[in-house]
Scaffold this active site. Structure first.
Site, short mmCIF file in Angstrom:
data_model
loop_
_atom_site.label_atom_id
_atom_site.label_comp_id
_atom_site.label_asym_id
_atom_site.label_seq_id
_atom_site.Cartn_x
_atom_site.Cartn_y
_atom_site.Cartn_z
N LYS A 68 11.95 -54.18 -55.01
CA LYS A 68 10.76 -55.05 -55.06
C LYS A 68 9.55 -54.44 -54.34
O LYS A 68 8.42 -54.56 -54.81
CB LYS A 68 11.08 -56.42 -54.45
CG LYS A 68 11.99 -57.28 -55.34
CD LYS A 68 12.26 -58.62 -54.69
CE LYS A 68 12.91 -59.58 -55.67
NZ LYS A 68 13.00 -60.94 -55.17
N ALA A 134 13.71 -65.17 -42.11
CA ALA A 134 12.44 -64.43 -42.07
C ALA A 134 12.49 -63.19 -42.95
O ALA A 134 11.84 -62.19 -42.67
CB ALA A 134 12.12 -64.06 -40.63
N GLY A 135 13.28 -63.25 -44.03
CA GLY A 135 13.39 -62.11 -44.94
C GLY A 135 12.39 -62.22 -46.09
O GLY A 135 11.38 -62.94 -46.01
N GLY A 136 12.68 -61.50 -47.17
CA GLY A 136 11.78 -61.46 -48.32
C GLY A 136 11.58 -62.83 -48.97
O GLY A 136 10.46 -63.18 -49.36
N ARG A 158 17.41 -65.83 -36.72
CA ARG A 158 18.33 -65.22 -35.76
C ARG A 158 17.61 -64.14 -34.96
O ARG A 158 17.66 -64.13 -33.74
CB ARG A 158 19.53 -64.60 -36.52
CG ARG A 158 20.41 -63.75 -35.66
CD ARG A 158 21.56 -63.18 -36.45
NE ARG A 158 21.13 -62.28 -37.52
CZ ARG A 158 21.96 -61.62 -38.31
NH1 ARG A 158 23.26 -61.80 -38.18
NH2 ARG A 158 21.50 -60.81 -39.25
P1 NAP Z 1 16.85 -60.84 -46.59
O1 NAP Z 1 15.47 -60.31 -46.73
O2 NAP Z 1 17.97 -59.88 -46.39
O3 NAP Z 1 16.85 -61.93 -45.38
C1 NAP Z 1 18.07 -62.50 -44.95
C2 NAP Z 1 17.79 -63.59 -43.92
O4 NAP Z 1 19.05 -64.22 -43.59
C3 NAP Z 1 17.21 -63.05 -42.60
O5 NAP Z 1 16.34 -64.03 -42.05
C4 NAP Z 1 18.47 -62.89 -41.75
O6 NAP Z 1 18.21 -62.98 -40.35
C5 NAP Z 1 19.27 -64.11 -42.18
N1 NAP Z 1 20.71 -63.89 -41.92
C6 NAP Z 1 21.55 -63.10 -42.61
N2 NAP Z 1 22.79 -63.14 -42.06
C7 NAP Z 1 22.69 -63.97 -40.97
C8 NAP Z 1 23.62 -64.42 -40.00
N3 NAP Z 1 24.91 -64.03 -40.02
N4 NAP Z 1 23.19 -65.29 -39.05
C9 NAP Z 1 21.89 -65.71 -39.03
N5 NAP Z 1 20.96 -65.30 -39.93
C10 NAP Z 1 21.36 -64.44 -40.89
O7 NAP Z 1 17.27 -61.70 -47.88
P2 NAP Z 1 16.31 -62.53 -48.86
O8 NAP Z 1 15.94 -61.67 -50.01
O9 NAP Z 1 15.25 -63.17 -48.05
O10 NAP Z 1 17.35 -63.62 -49.45
C11 NAP Z 1 17.92 -64.60 -48.61
C12 NAP Z 1 18.85 -65.51 -49.41
O11 NAP Z 1 18.12 -66.21 -50.41
C13 NAP Z 1 19.97 -64.78 -50.18
O12 NAP Z 1 21.14 -65.55 -50.07
C14 NAP Z 1 19.48 -64.78 -51.61
O13 NAP Z 1 20.56 -64.78 -52.54
C15 NAP Z 1 18.73 -66.11 -51.68
N6 NAP Z 1 17.66 -66.10 -52.69
C16 NAP Z 1 17.67 -67.10 -53.63
C17 NAP Z 1 16.68 -67.14 -54.58
C18 NAP Z 1 16.69 -68.21 -55.64
O14 NAP Z 1 16.07 -68.02 -56.68
N7 NAP Z 1 17.34 -69.33 -55.40
C19 NAP Z 1 15.64 -66.19 -54.58
C20 NAP Z 1 15.64 -65.19 -53.58
C21 NAP Z 1 16.67 -65.17 -52.63
P3 NAP Z 1 17.86 -61.68 -39.48
O15 NAP Z 1 16.39 -61.43 -39.67
O16 NAP Z 1 18.21 -62.06 -38.09
O17 NAP Z 1 18.69 -60.55 -40.02
#
Ligand code: NAP
Length: 283
Positions: A68, A134-136, A158
């Site tokens: 992305k 705080a991810g994407g 976290r």
């Molecule tokens: P990302 O950029 O990798 O961010 C992951 C987030 O989850 C970070 O804030 C991370 O915290 C936190 N996290 C992961 N493991 C953790 C743990 N064990 N304890 C506490 N916090 C934890 O991922 P993303 O792209 O933002 O996606 C996040 C989720 O959204 C995924 O499950 C994805 O499948 C879902 N999603 C859904 C849609 C939809 O259309 N419904 C669209 C996009 C994403 P840290 O910063 O501390 O690592």
């Protein structure tokens, strides 16, 4: 075969993606001569993949993890949201040029508009919006929620430094908080959104107590495997309104499909049931 219009989902890996199911459902639904295919591309090959889109083999497609940000850097014609977020999920060819947009925030908003039409009433816009993560995905969702006029967004993550960085990026309406502050933040909140991967099948559970949320707070989870996460189940047990994450996935696909195939598709109950059945089989 030469006239077949094709679109792609490009990622690494891409096998798990439900996007082909969604777009091929619409292709059939609207009687189009087209196809939407999975196209695995490794990071070193991504630049060439984008360059080759000029050849006209595809109308466009979606890009997902980990491409992305790379797509954002390579593509010059960006919609304002992609430009702000520094990430792209939808690509199309227009007048021989490659264009790109980010529709994740649109998908999030459209899902809430459908499931909880009063979620952004004017009396709620001063209340706290809690974003876990705080991810994407958090970045796209905060941008979207801000665009609806919410002025008090609290990011809880976290890794505090990531929350702080994201809050600084969005400016004075957005603040970073530690996980221990959650209970207090909940007291005056209108919306709580889980954007972490916690609670997803195969990941750790999201262990929070929603007990201090006001009774009119909406709880949204963008995790959609399982469809009803423990967070949503807890909210439901407390009598709170909920919005599940599958709708975000379905709605984010709408603008791309319209760009490629010229039809604005409907997120229907039939489409939803098809994807739900597939998710249930995968559990
Ligand atoms: P990302 O950029 O990798 O961010 C992951 C987030 O989850 C970070 O804030 C991370 O915290 C936190 N996290 C992961 N493991 C953790 C743990 N064990 N304890 C506490 N916090 C934890 O991922 P993303 O792209 O933002 O996606 C996040 C989720 O959204 C995924 O499950 C994805 O499948 C879902 N999603 C859904 C849609 C939809 O259309 N419904 C669209 C996009 C994403 P840290 O910063 O501390 O690592």
């Amino acid at each position: 075969m030469a006239d077949l219009k094709r679109a792609f989902i490009c990622g690494w890996p891409v096998e798990h993606s439900r996007s082909p199911m969604i777009h091929n459902f619409w292709i059939n639904e609207y009687g189009l001569q087209g196809a939407y295919i999975k196209y695995p591309v490794s990071p070193p090959d991504f630049e060439n993949f984008v360059q080759n889109l000029h050849d006209g083999e595809f109308l466009g497609g979606n890009v997902t993890i980990p491409h992305k940000e790379a797509a954002f850097k390579q593509i010059k014609n960006l919609d304002p949201v992609a430009k702000r977020l520094g990430a792209v999920n939808t690509i199309w060819i227009e007048d021989g040029e490659i264009h790109a947009a980010n529709t994740d925030g649109y998908g999030f908003l459209a899902n809430l508009d459908q499931l909880a039409p009063d979620w952004d009433n004017s009396d709620k816009k001063q209340k706290t919006v809690i974003v876990l993560g705080a991810g994407g995905a958090a970045r796209a969702i905060i941008d979207a929620v801000k665009s609806r006029g919410f002025t008090n967004i609290s990011i809880v993550n976290r890794t505090y430094s990531r929350a702080k960085k994201l809050a600084d990026f969005f400016g004075k309406t957005t603040h970073a908080h530690k996980w221990e502050e959650l209970t207090n933040l909940m007291l005056d909140s209108a919306l709580l959104i889980n954007t972490t991967s916690l609670g997803m099948e195969g990941k750790s559970p999201l262990e929070i107590d929603l007990g201090s949320l006001p009774s009119n707070c909406l709880v949204s989870d963008i995790v959609y495997v399982p469809l009803k996460t423990e967070l949503l189940q807890q909210a439901e047990n407390l009598g709170l309104k909920t919005a599940e994450g599958l709708g975000m996935l379905l709605h984010q696909a709408v603008p791309g499909f319209e760009k490629w195939f010229g039809v604005r598709p409907e997120v229907s109950d039939e489409l939803r049931s098809l994807v739900v059945r597939d998710l249930e089989q995968s559990l």
